[in-house]
Design a protein around this motif. Structure first.
Motif, PDB file in Angstrom:
ATOM      1  N   MET A  19       0.830  -1.202   0.000  1.00 22.63           N
ATOM      2  CA  MET A  19       0.000   0.000   0.000  1.00 22.63           C
ATOM      3  C   MET A  19       0.869   1.257   0.000  1.00 22.63           C
ATOM      4  N   ILE A  20       1.920   1.251   0.818  1.00 23.92           N
ATOM      5  CA  ILE A  20       2.804   2.411   0.903  1.00 23.92           C
ATOM      6  C   ILE A  20       3.541   2.641  -0.413  1.00 23.92           C
ATOM      7  N   LEU A  21       4.105   1.574  -0.951  1.00 23.51           N
ATOM      8  CA  LEU A  21       4.932   1.716  -2.143  1.00 23.51           C
ATOM      9  C   LEU A  21       4.111   1.938  -3.412  1.00 23.51           C
ATOM     10  N   SER A  22       2.955   1.283  -3.500  1.00 20.68           N
ATOM     11  CA  SER A  22       2.122   1.425  -4.698  1.00 20.68           C
ATOM     12  C   SER A  22       1.541   2.825  -4.824  1.00 20.68           C
ATOM     13  N   ARG A  24       3.203   5.407  -4.741  1.00 25.27           N
ATOM     14  CA  ARG A  24       4.188   6.208  -5.456  1.00 25.27           C
ATOM     15  C   ARG A  24       4.105   5.910  -6.952  1.00 25.27           C
ATOM     16  N   PRO A  25       3.998   6.938  -7.791  1.00 27.42           N
ATOM     17  CA  PRO A  25       3.860   6.714  -9.235  1.00 27.42           C
ATOM     18  C   PRO A  25       5.098   6.128  -9.891  1.00 27.42           C
ATOM     19  N   ASP A  26       6.247   6.221  -9.219  1.00 23.92           N
ATOM     20  CA  ASP A  26       7.490   5.730  -9.809  1.00 23.92           C
ATOM     21  C   ASP A  26       7.921   4.385  -9.245  1.00 23.92           C
ATOM     22  N   ILE A  27       7.027   3.712  -8.514  1.00 19.68           N
ATOM     23  CA  ILE A  27       7.313   2.394  -7.950  1.00 19.68           C
ATOM     24  C   ILE A  27       6.230   1.408  -8.368  1.00 19.68           C
ATOM     25  N   ASP A  28       6.650   0.233  -8.813  1.00 19.83           N
ATOM     26  CA  ASP A  28       5.720  -0.812  -9.228  1.00 19.83           C
ATOM     27  C   ASP A  28       6.013  -2.085  -8.432  1.00 19.83           C
ATOM     28  N   VAL A  29       5.081  -2.476  -7.573  1.00 22.53           N
ATOM     29  CA  VAL A  29       5.229  -3.723  -6.814  1.00 22.53           C
ATOM     30  C   VAL A  29       4.791  -4.862  -7.728  1.00 22.53           C
ATOM     31  N   VAL A  30       5.742  -5.633  -8.218  1.00 20.57           N
ATOM     32  CA  VAL A  30       5.448  -6.639  -9.244  1.00 20.57           C
ATOM     33  C   VAL A  30       5.021  -7.978  -8.672  1.00 20.57           C
ATOM     34  N   ALA A  31       5.366  -8.244  -7.396  1.00 22.00           N
ATOM     35  CA  ALA A  31       5.002  -9.547  -6.826  1.00 22.00           C
ATOM     36  C   ALA A  31       5.192  -9.537  -5.319  1.00 22.00           C
ATOM     37  N   GLU A  32       4.534 -10.519  -4.669  1.00 21.51           N
ATOM     38  CA  GLU A  32       4.696 -10.745  -3.234  1.00 21.51           C
ATOM     39  C   GLU A  32       5.028 -12.215  -3.016  1.00 21.51           C
ATOM     40  N   ALA A  33       5.941 -12.482  -2.093  1.00 22.66           N
ATOM     41  CA  ALA A  33       6.331 -13.849  -1.769  1.00 22.66           C
ATOM     42  C   ALA A  33       6.094 -14.103  -0.288  1.00 22.66           C
ATOM     43  N   VAL A  34       5.657 -15.321   0.037  1.00 24.86           N
ATOM     44  CA  VAL A  34       5.342 -15.659   1.424  1.00 24.86           C
ATOM     45  C   VAL A  34       6.511 -16.345   2.134  1.00 24.86           C
ATOM     46  N   ASP A  35       7.535 -16.729   1.390  1.00 27.25           N
ATOM     47  CA  ASP A  35       8.709 -17.342   2.004  1.00 27.25           C
ATOM     48  C   ASP A  35       9.900 -17.191   1.073  1.00 27.25           C
ATOM     49  N   GLY A  36      11.060 -17.650   1.531  1.00 26.47           N
ATOM     50  CA  GLY A  36      12.269 -17.480   0.750  1.00 26.47           C
ATOM     51  C   GLY A  36      12.259 -18.225  -0.567  1.00 26.47           C
ATOM     52  N   GLN A  37      11.717 -19.435  -0.553  1.00 31.33           N
ATOM     53  CA  GLN A  37      11.681 -20.225  -1.780  1.00 31.33           C
ATOM     54  C   GLN A  37      10.855 -19.533  -2.858  1.00 31.33           C
ATOM     55  N   GLU A  38       9.710 -18.983  -2.456  1.00 34.57           N
ATOM     56  CA  GLU A  38       8.874 -18.277  -3.413  1.00 34.57           C
ATOM     57  C   GLU A  38       9.544 -16.990  -3.872  1.00 34.57           C
ATOM     58  N   ALA A  39      10.291 -16.346  -2.980  1.00 34.59           N
ATOM     59  CA  ALA A  39      11.007 -15.128  -3.349  1.00 34.59           C
ATOM     60  C   ALA A  39      12.021 -15.423  -4.456  1.00 34.59           C
ATOM     61  N   VAL A  40      12.717 -16.538  -4.331  1.00 36.10           N
ATOM     62  CA  VAL A  40      13.690 -16.936  -5.357  1.00 36.10           C
ATOM     63  C   VAL A  40      12.978 -17.179  -6.693  1.00 36.10           C
ATOM     64  N   ARG A  41      11.860 -17.904  -6.641  1.00 34.45           N
ATOM     65  CA  ARG A  41      11.125 -18.233  -7.866  1.00 34.45           C
ATOM     66  C   ARG A  41      10.545 -16.988  -8.528  1.00 34.45           C
ATOM     67  N   LEU A  42       9.940 -16.115  -7.725  1.00 37.28           N
ATOM     68  CA  LEU A  42       9.297 -14.926  -8.287  1.00 37.28           C
ATOM     69  C   LEU A  42      10.319 -13.895  -8.772  1.00 37.28           C
ATOM     70  N   THR A  43      11.492 -13.886  -8.167  1.00 36.34           N
ATOM     71  CA  THR A  43      12.547 -12.995  -8.659  1.00 36.34           C
ATOM     72  C   THR A  43      12.979 -13.417 -10.061  1.00 36.34           C
ATOM     73  N   ALA A  44      13.115 -14.716 -10.267  1.00 35.39           N
ATOM     74  CA  ALA A  44      13.479 -15.224 -11.598  1.00 35.39           C
ATOM     75  C   ALA A  44      12.383 -14.922 -12.615  1.00 35.39           C
ATOM     76  N   LEU A  45      11.132 -14.933 -12.162  1.00 36.83           N
ATOM     77  CA  LEU A  45      10.005 -14.719 -13.064  1.00 36.83           C
ATOM     78  C   LEU A  45       9.801 -13.250 -13.412  1.00 36.83           C
ATOM     79  N   HIS A  46       9.899 -12.371 -12.405  1.00 38.94           N
ATOM     80  CA  HIS A  46       9.554 -10.956 -12.603  1.00 38.94           C
ATOM     81  C   HIS A  46      10.761 -10.020 -12.748  1.00 38.94           C
ATOM     82  N   ARG A  47      11.951 -10.479 -12.377  1.00 41.60           N
ATOM     83  CA  ARG A  47      13.167  -9.671 -12.485  1.00 41.60           C
ATOM     84  C   ARG A  47      13.011  -8.281 -11.864  1.00 41.60           C
ATOM     85  N   PRO A  48      12.696  -8.193 -10.583  1.00 37.45           N
ATOM     86  CA  PRO A  48      12.554  -6.877  -9.932  1.00 37.45           C
ATOM     87  C   PRO A  48      13.902  -6.187  -9.801  1.00 37.45           C
ATOM     88  N   ASP A  49      13.853  -4.865  -9.644  1.00 36.37           N
ATOM     89  CA  ASP A  49      15.077  -4.108  -9.394  1.00 36.37           C
ATOM     90  C   ASP A  49      15.518  -4.271  -7.947  1.00 36.37           C
TER      91      ASP A  49
END
Length: 217
Positions: A19-22, A24-49
């Motif tokens: 809510m806080i980050l979204s 901002r017009p210059d920030i895009d929250v591309v995904a949320e992960a519930v644990d480390g394993q999902e964070a690794v998978r979603l980073t590979a999928l969405h390539r966040p900065d």
């Protein structure tokens, strides 16, 4: 536009950060992960900065997830989220390659600024946190040998010591009475000679090697 992935096992925390980050017009929250394993998978999928990574999560924790992410995506910036400003895992996180850490109580305006700073390649490590963190975990440790430190020139060693105090390039330039571009050149040479990713890893290495020591209050 700065692309963000939020990794935290608490839905309320993830929702609040989104809510806080979204907002901002210059920030895009591309995904949320519930644990480390999902964070690794979603980073590979969405390539966040930037990945905002909770340290304590079930299964694969934030530190291990950070190691996996940065091994596969070295250009990604990982900022650790913690409830405590002296958490035993914070130091491990920085050794793993995280560019800094934020308290979950960080005010909204500072959170957005920190995200942008991380995306730019800045380290999120204040002078006070530098002193307390390194003092807590390395002050009593025996210095380790780092042969690469002998490759630094006298001026580069001086710049490294100022970096360890938490000074920015501009502040270092003021201390040494040189241009900011000159400091940036020294900093880049330090990174190359020490084979480190950023200021955080350079500072940790300097403390471990005994080049600089924690400054007492």
């Amino acid at each position: 536009m700065t692309r963000i992935l939020i990794a935290d096992d608490e839905a309320l925390v993830r929702g609040g950060l989104r809510m806080i980050l979204s907002a901002r017009p210059d920030i895009d929250v591309v995904a949320e992960a519930v644990d480390g394993q999902e964070a690794v998978r979603l980073t590979a999928l969405h390539r966040p900065d930037v990945v905002l990574m909770d340290i304590h999560m079930p299964g694969l924790d934030g530190v291990a997830a950070t190691e996996h992410i940065l091994a596969d995506h070295p250009g990604c910036r990982v900022v650790m989220l913690t409830t405590f400003d002296l958490d035993e895992y914070v130091y491990r996180s920085m050794r793993a390659g995280a560019c800094g850490f934020l308290l979950k109580t960080t005010p909204p305006k500072e959170l957005a600024s920190a995200v942008h700073a991380a995306a730019r390649g800045d380290a999120l490590l204040s002078p006070e946190i530098t002193r307390r963190l390194i003092d807590h975990y390395t002050a009593t440790a025996s210095p380790v040998g780092v042969p690469e430190l002998s490759d630094l020139t006298g001026r580069e060693t001086e710049v490294l010591r100022l970096m360890a105090r938490g000074l920015s390039n501009r502040e270092i330039a003021g201390e040494l009475f040189v241009g900011e571009a000159t400091v940036k050149t020294h900093v880049n040479r330090i990174f190359a000679k020490l084979d480190v990713r950023d200021r955080v890893q350079a500072v940790v290495l300097a403390f471990e090697a005994g080049v600089v020591r924690p400054r007492r209050p």
